[in-house]
Write a protein that holds these residues in place. Sequence first.
Motif, PDB file in Angstrom:
ATOM      1  N   GLY A  74       2.515  12.346 -13.034  1.00 14.05           N
ATOM      2  CA  GLY A  74       3.794  11.778 -13.072  1.00 14.05           C
ATOM      3  C   GLY A  74       4.779  12.282 -12.528  1.00 14.05           C
ATOM      4  N   LEU A  75       4.614  13.349 -11.532  1.00 14.35           N
ATOM      5  CA  LEU A  75       5.825  14.064 -11.036  1.00 14.35           C
ATOM      6  C   LEU A  75       6.328  13.105  -9.948  1.00 14.35           C
ATOM      7  N   ASP A  76       7.672  13.171  -9.687  1.00 18.35           N
ATOM      8  CA  ASP A  76       8.099  12.742  -8.537  1.00 18.35           C
ATOM      9  C   ASP A  76       8.388  13.846  -7.320  1.00 18.35           C
ATOM     10  N   GLY A  77       8.274  14.959  -7.712  1.00 21.06           N
ATOM     11  CA  GLY A  77       8.407  16.022  -6.363  1.00 21.06           C
ATOM     12  C   GLY A  77       7.894  17.498  -6.948  1.00 21.06           C
ATOM     13  N   VAL A  78       7.419  18.279  -6.082  1.00 24.56           N
ATOM     14  CA  VAL A  78       7.176  19.541  -6.479  1.00 24.56           C
ATOM     15  C   VAL A  78       7.833  20.575  -5.513  1.00 24.56           C
ATOM     16  N   ALA A  79       8.190  21.611  -6.018  1.00 24.09           N
ATOM     17  CA  ALA A  79       8.747  22.854  -5.286  1.00 24.09           C
ATOM     18  C   ALA A  79       7.626  23.832  -4.820  1.00 24.09           C
ATOM     19  N   VAL A  80       7.177  24.175  -3.520  1.00 24.27           N
ATOM     20  CA  VAL A  80       6.283  24.966  -2.949  1.00 24.27           C
ATOM     21  C   VAL A  80       6.776  26.437  -3.074  1.00 24.27           C
ATOM     22  N   THR A  81       6.427  27.075  -3.962  1.00 27.36           N
ATOM     23  CA  THR A  81       6.937  28.601  -3.835  1.00 27.36           C
ATOM     24  C   THR A  81       6.116  29.837  -3.797  1.00 27.36           C
ATOM     25  N   ASP A  82       5.362  29.642  -2.571  1.00 24.75           N
ATOM     26  CA  ASP A  82       4.391  30.633  -2.534  1.00 24.75           C
ATOM     27  C   ASP A  82       5.122  32.291  -2.428  1.00 24.75           C
ATOM     28  N   HIS A  83       4.247  33.294  -2.706  1.00 25.15           N
ATOM     29  CA  HIS A  83       4.758  34.578  -2.811  1.00 25.15           C
ATOM     30  C   HIS A  83       5.024  35.063  -1.451  1.00 25.15           C
ATOM     31  N   THR A  86       3.110  15.547   4.210  1.00 23.97           N
ATOM     32  CA  THR A  86       3.143  14.184   3.316  1.00 23.97           C
ATOM     33  C   THR A  86       4.533  13.732   2.964  1.00 23.97           C
ATOM     34  N   ASP A  87       4.386  12.442   2.671  1.00 22.93           N
ATOM     35  CA  ASP A  87       5.586  11.528   2.216  1.00 22.93           C
ATOM     36  C   ASP A  87       6.308  11.916   0.833  1.00 22.93           C
ATOM     37  N   PHE A  88       5.376  12.725   0.039  1.00 24.78           N
ATOM     38  CA  PHE A  88       5.493  12.988  -1.349  1.00 24.78           C
ATOM     39  C   PHE A  88       6.936  14.234  -1.170  1.00 24.78           C
ATOM     40  N   LEU A  89       7.692  14.142  -2.317  1.00 23.89           N
ATOM     41  CA  LEU A  89       8.814  15.099  -2.012  1.00 23.89           C
ATOM     42  C   LEU A  89       8.501  16.329  -2.425  1.00 23.89           C
ATOM     43  N   ILE A  90       8.608  17.318  -1.585  1.00 20.84           N
ATOM     44  CA  ILE A  90       8.459  18.575  -1.504  1.00 20.84           C
ATOM     45  C   ILE A  90       9.628  19.344  -1.198  1.00 20.84           C
ATOM     46  N   ILE A  91       9.949  20.323  -2.186  1.00 18.90           N
ATOM     47  CA  ILE A  91      11.296  21.200  -2.018  1.00 18.90           C
ATOM     48  C   ILE A  91      10.559  22.479  -1.443  1.00 18.90           C
ATOM     49  N   GLN A  92      11.176  22.784  -0.363  1.00 17.36           N
ATOM     50  CA  GLN A  92      10.537  24.044   0.442  1.00 17.36           C
ATOM     51  C   GLN A  92      11.083  25.333  -0.138  1.00 17.36           C
ATOM     52  N   GLY A  93      10.301  26.165  -0.615  1.00 15.49           N
ATOM     53  CA  GLY A  93      10.836  27.450  -1.281  1.00 15.49           C
ATOM     54  C   GLY A  93       9.875  28.645  -1.248  1.00 15.49           C
ATOM     55  N   MET A  94      10.191  29.502  -1.829  1.00 20.07           N
ATOM     56  CA  MET A  94       9.415  30.842  -1.693  1.00 20.07           C
ATOM     57  C   MET A  94       9.667  31.608  -3.112  1.00 20.07           C
ATOM     58  N   GLU A  95       8.736  32.309  -3.660  1.00 17.88           N
ATOM     59  CA  GLU A  95       9.127  33.276  -4.685  1.00 17.88           C
ATOM     60  C   GLU A  95       9.071  34.744  -4.194  1.00 17.88           C
ATOM     61  N   ILE A  96      10.191  35.253  -3.927  1.00 17.09           N
ATOM     62  CA  ILE A  96      10.294  36.619  -3.349  1.00 17.09           C
ATOM     63  C   ILE A  96      10.284  37.606  -4.380  1.00 17.09           C
TER      64      ILE A  96
END
Length: 213
Positions: free
Chosen positions: A32-41, A54-64
């Motif tokens: 039931g999420l509306d979006g996710v942040a993708v935070t790869d290492h 994708t049309d699904f809401l993705i926040i582009q990110g990183m885990e630094i």
Amino acid sequence: MQPKIDLHVHTHYSYDSLITPEELIFYAKKRGLDGVAVTDHDRIDGALKIAKETDFLIIQGMEISSLNGHIVALNVQEQIPPRLSVDETVDKIHEAGGIAVACHPVTPFKVGLGKHTSSKFDAVEVINASAFPFNYSVKHSQKIASRLGIARVAGSDAHYGPEIGYAYTLVDAELEVEEIIKALSKGLCQPFGRAIPLTTRLKRELLILKRKL
Ligand SMILES: [Zn+2]
Ligand SMILES: [Zn+2]
């Protein structure tokens, strides 16, 4: 609207995650999420690719991996280099138009910032569903957020599909990345979540082990 977003998810672009892009969207919707942040290492390429497909809401990110602990960057479209000082890392995130989150700052078995957190950050991840011991981590992260007076956010830190969504942030914003980031930086959000069940964690460990054999 109050989008429900898991702000910390690793896909298989992270060396230690099992989550394929298809599983990411499947479990995010199931939860039931509306979006996710993708935070790869330490890499942004997966997040950029997935957001495009994708049309699904993705926040582009990183885990630094900074010199003094992990830092989650949200809303960056370029690679932020690892092994810089905390200050330099946060500056680079801001220059790239992103916000900096002190993730799992005081969680045993994770590389947190501890006393290297500061009010230069935009938010503290007060709930990390993968943290162990969970209650200890939440309590001490809350203290850091209170001391710094910055936003409190939550994410699952999932590395296995069924772990997605155990923690999430409700944001006072429209369902649009820039709006969500603006609201987060103003603290217009609330963290929620609980610990990922032990059986799910065990399954993940077994699957990762199997993959290595
Ligand atoms: Zn981490
Ligand atoms: Zn992580």
